[in-house]
Design an enzyme around this catalytic site. Sequence first.
Site, PDB file in Angstrom:
ATOM      1  N   HIS A  99       0.794  -1.239   0.269  1.00  0.00           N
ATOM      2  CA  HIS A  99      -0.143   0.216   0.145  1.00  0.00           C
ATOM      3  C   HIS A  99       0.828   1.264   0.023  1.00  0.00           C
ATOM      4  O   HIS A  99       2.051   1.411   0.293  1.00  0.00           O
ATOM      5  CB  HIS A  99      -0.911   0.107   1.245  1.00  0.00           C
ATOM      6  CG  HIS A  99      -0.470  -0.175   2.641  1.00  0.00           C
ATOM      7  ND1 HIS A  99       0.291  -1.514   2.962  1.00  0.00           N
ATOM      8  CD2 HIS A  99       0.014   0.603   3.543  1.00  0.00           C
ATOM      9  CE1 HIS A  99       0.727  -1.191   4.077  1.00  0.00           C
ATOM     10  NE2 HIS A  99       0.493   0.009   4.495  1.00  0.00           N
ATOM     11  N   HIS A 101       0.677   5.460   0.964  1.00  0.00           N
ATOM     12  CA  HIS A 101       0.218   6.375   1.770  1.00  0.00           C
ATOM     13  C   HIS A 101       0.186   7.769   0.930  1.00  0.00           C
ATOM     14  O   HIS A 101       1.256   7.919   0.655  1.00  0.00           O
ATOM     15  CB  HIS A 101       0.992   6.669   2.978  1.00  0.00           C
ATOM     16  CG  HIS A 101       0.910   5.420   3.967  1.00  0.00           C
ATOM     17  ND1 HIS A 101      -0.171   5.308   5.079  1.00  0.00           N
ATOM     18  CD2 HIS A 101       1.658   4.317   4.356  1.00  0.00           C
ATOM     19  CE1 HIS A 101       0.136   4.221   5.493  1.00  0.00           C
ATOM     20  NE2 HIS A 101       1.047   3.422   5.194  1.00  0.00           N
TER      21      HIS A 101
END
Length: 138
Positions: A99, A101
């Site tokens: 992932h 951010h």
Amino acid sequence: MEDCIFCKIVNKDIPSEIIHETDHFLAFLNINPNNYGHTLIIPKKHADNIYELDEKSSSTLGYEISFISKIIKSAMNADGINVIMNNDKAAGQAVFHQHTHIIPRYLNDGFEHWEPKKYEYEGQIKEIAEKIRTSMLS
Ligand SMILES: [Zn+2]
């Protein structure tokens, strides 16, 4: 993956505030934001980290990061954006589904940058560059 919280978000088994979805990525609001508008971009196909992203996901991730960063900066009236990706435990990765951010930043919001490390001796920067270039060849 069965026990992966982000796969459950991709499959809509867990609700999330999705702000953008493509064939390869989902972008949704982090439930534990550093600043409001803190968004996570995840590949729909499970990969533990950056090293495991398939070719299509890795080649289109840059576009998605740029697109979402511009949207978040504008929508949240941010002064800046941090793009952060932690890979492996040593780098602070806590959820092992890759992932990225996207964190809106504001002047004087209190976050500090890390202190840079100093090279210990003359020529060290050349040695490190050579080590990295050599590893690309093997
Ligand atoms: Zn997953």
